[in-house]
Design a protein around this motif. Structure first.
Motif, PDB file in Angstrom:
ATOM      1  N   TYR A 190      -0.967  13.955  -4.954  1.00 50.19           N
ATOM      2  CA  TYR A 190      -0.804  14.334  -6.350  1.00 50.19           C
ATOM      3  C   TYR A 190       0.655  14.095  -6.722  1.00 50.19           C
ATOM      4  CZ  TYR A 190      -1.402  16.544 -10.839  1.00 50.19           C
ATOM      5  OH  TYR A 190      -1.463  16.751 -12.204  1.00 50.19           O
ATOM      6  N   ASN A 240      -0.105   8.769  -7.774  1.00 54.53           N
ATOM      7  CA  ASN A 240      -1.367   8.994  -7.075  1.00 54.53           C
ATOM      8  C   ASN A 240      -1.963  10.329  -7.517  1.00 54.53           C
ATOM      9  OD1 ASN A 240      -3.420   9.572  -5.193  1.00 54.53           O
ATOM     10  ND2 ASN A 240      -2.303   8.640  -3.504  1.00 54.53           N
ATOM     11  N   ARG A 241      -3.128  10.309  -8.134  1.00 57.90           N
ATOM     12  CA  ARG A 241      -3.778  11.531  -8.626  1.00 57.90           C
ATOM     13  C   ARG A 241      -5.084  11.830  -7.876  1.00 57.90           C
ATOM     14  NH1 ARG A 241      -1.421  11.250 -13.866  1.00 57.90           N
ATOM     15  NH2 ARG A 241       0.482  10.045 -13.561  1.00 57.90           N
ATOM     16  N   THR A 242      -5.256  11.244  -6.710  1.00 58.92           N
ATOM     17  CA  THR A 242      -6.541  11.349  -6.023  1.00 58.92           C
ATOM     18  C   THR A 242      -6.869  12.761  -5.544  1.00 58.92           C
ATOM     19  OG1 THR A 242      -5.429  10.567  -4.004  1.00 58.92           O
ATOM     20  CG2 THR A 242      -6.654   8.941  -5.298  1.00 58.92           C
ATOM     21  N   GLU A 269      -6.954  15.351  -7.458  1.00 68.17           N
ATOM     22  CA  GLU A 269      -7.456  16.169  -8.565  1.00 68.17           C
ATOM     23  C   GLU A 269      -8.818  16.811  -8.277  1.00 68.17           C
ATOM     24  OE1 GLU A 269      -7.096  13.709 -12.051  1.00 68.17           O
ATOM     25  OE2 GLU A 269      -5.071  14.463 -12.452  1.00 68.17           O
ATOM     26  N   ASN A 285       0.951  21.767  -3.474  1.00 73.08           N
ATOM     27  CA  ASN A 285       1.166  20.319  -3.478  1.00 73.08           C
ATOM     28  C   ASN A 285       2.434  19.970  -2.717  1.00 73.08           C
ATOM     29  OD1 ASN A 285       0.691  17.606  -4.230  1.00 73.08           O
ATOM     30  ND2 ASN A 285       2.133  17.792  -5.927  1.00 73.08           N
ATOM     31  N   SER A 345       4.648  17.838 -10.880  1.00 73.30           N
ATOM     32  CA  SER A 345       3.917  18.801 -10.056  1.00 73.30           C
ATOM     33  C   SER A 345       4.188  20.240 -10.481  1.00 73.30           C
ATOM     34  CB  SER A 345       4.298  18.625  -8.581  1.00 73.30           C
ATOM     35  OG  SER A 345       3.617  19.552  -7.767  1.00 73.30           O
ATOM     36  N   ASN A 348       2.434  21.840 -13.591  1.00 72.30           N
ATOM     37  CA  ASN A 348       0.971  21.934 -13.597  1.00 72.30           C
ATOM     38  C   ASN A 348       0.551  23.364 -13.252  1.00 72.30           C
ATOM     39  OD1 ASN A 348      -1.812  21.787 -13.049  1.00 72.30           O
ATOM     40  ND2 ASN A 348      -1.654  19.681 -12.344  1.00 72.30           N
ATOM     41  N   GLU A 362       1.973   7.476 -18.565  1.00 74.27           N
ATOM     42  CA  GLU A 362       0.570   7.115 -18.360  1.00 74.27           C
ATOM     43  C   GLU A 362       0.306   5.659 -18.727  1.00 74.27           C
ATOM     44  OE1 GLU A 362      -1.556   9.715 -16.909  1.00 74.27           O
ATOM     45  OE2 GLU A 362       0.584  10.086 -16.659  1.00 74.27           O
ATOM     46  N   SER A 373      -5.989   9.587 -18.938  1.00 72.08           N
ATOM     47  CA  SER A 373      -5.829  11.044 -18.964  1.00 72.08           C
ATOM     48  C   SER A 373      -7.173  11.719 -19.029  1.00 72.08           C
ATOM     49  CB  SER A 373      -4.977  11.459 -20.172  1.00 72.08           C
ATOM     50  OG  SER A 373      -3.711  10.841 -20.121  1.00 72.08           O
TER      51      SER A 373
END
Length: 285
Positions: free
Chosen positions: A164, A168-170, A172, A187, A239, A242, A278, A285
């Motif tokens: 995260y 890389n947002r894998t 989520e 995280n 990070s 969030n 983005e 998003s």
């Protein structure tokens, strides 16, 4: 603060060895800062001993959280080994109990073995029931394996690294699953093992970056220059801002990096920059 750089285990990733004096200065700098959470592990070489030396000389502040991790001995990751790992860690740290104790990198072992009766997971649960740890967690990198452990419903905290970040947002789906299970998500490695914090010589997720990653980071640096912010500050804030993430862990190897880290988290980041980020990364998003 992550302490893997303070031991010998992760020199390959951080590119520098840390001696006792520098480690002590770094730990003292953390204790004197606004950072209130220190993450270590039985596997981090000399890190626990060095932390313990500082704590024995000055004591542990009441508001400070110390977490460590249960690690195997060779191929042994049994329940007995988890209890031995806990004893080794607390002895080095000079503590009788821990705020948080993780099962570390379980993806290296068979899930059925670690979750069997009398196995590693049961030993962690028993340490909590005995009042020796306040919370138990699972810490690892493999997302699919981590999700299997979340399904057990026994962990208070899930720690995942390098999945995260700005690039890389894998993680989520894992974050959502963790929160739905009533656990907290932590995280680690928001700089992707340093590539988003250093201008040269850094690895990306502990390996060589691809041309695509290099190109995107160059564009991110240009965007940050346009907005007058630093890329490390942007990557960290991604990070820490969030609300679904309870804490963010950054490995630190030198005392001068503590005020830099605190400054990065406090930096003013214009709201408008996020949509441009983005667009650069082509992430929906």
């Amino acid at each position: 603060m992550g302490t893997s750089p303070l031991g010998s285990a992760m020199t390959f990733a951080y590119g520098e060895a840390v001696d006792d004096a520098s480690a002590s200065a770094t730990i003292n700098a953390v204790l004197n800062s606004s950072i209130r959470f220190l993450d270590t592990s039985n596997a981090y070489g000399e890190a626990e001993r060095r932390i313990g030396d500082v704590l024995k000389s000055r004591g542990l502040p009441d508001d400070f959280v110390v977490a460590s991790k249960a690690d195997p001995m060779g191929n042994d990751f049994s329940g007995e080994r988890v209890r031995a790992s806990f004893a080794e860690s607390t002895s080095r740290l000079g503590l009788e109990s821990l705020d948080l104790f993780y099962l570390h990198d379980p993806e290296m072992f068979d899930f059925s073995d670690l979750t069997a009766r009398g196995g590693a997971v049961e030993a962690l649960v028993n340490l909590k029931c005995d009042g020796l740890v306040r919370g138990i967690g699972v810490a690892g990198g493999n997302l699919d394996v981590m999700r299997r452990y979340v399904d057990l419903g026994v962990f208070d905290v899930v720690l995942n690294h390098n999945h995260y970040t700005l690039l890389n947002r894998t993680a989520e789906p894992l974050i959502s699953q963790t929160l739905n299970a009533g656990a907290a998500f932590i995280n680690a490695a928001p700089y992707a093992s340093g590539f988003l914090a250093k201008t040269s010589g850094a690895t990306y997720q502990y390996g060589a970056p691809s041309e695509d990653v290099v190109r995107k980071v160059e564009r991110l640096r240009g965007l940050c220059d346009d907005y007058g912010v630093s890329l490390p500050a942007l990557a960290l804030r991604f990070s820490t801002q969030n609300p679904r993430i309870s804490s963010t862990i950054v490995g630190v190897s030198r005392p001068d990096r503590i005020p830099e880290l605190v400054s990065n988290d406090a930096a003013e980041i214009p709201d408008a920059i996020w949509s441009d980020v983005e667009n650069i990364l082509e992430i929906q998003s």
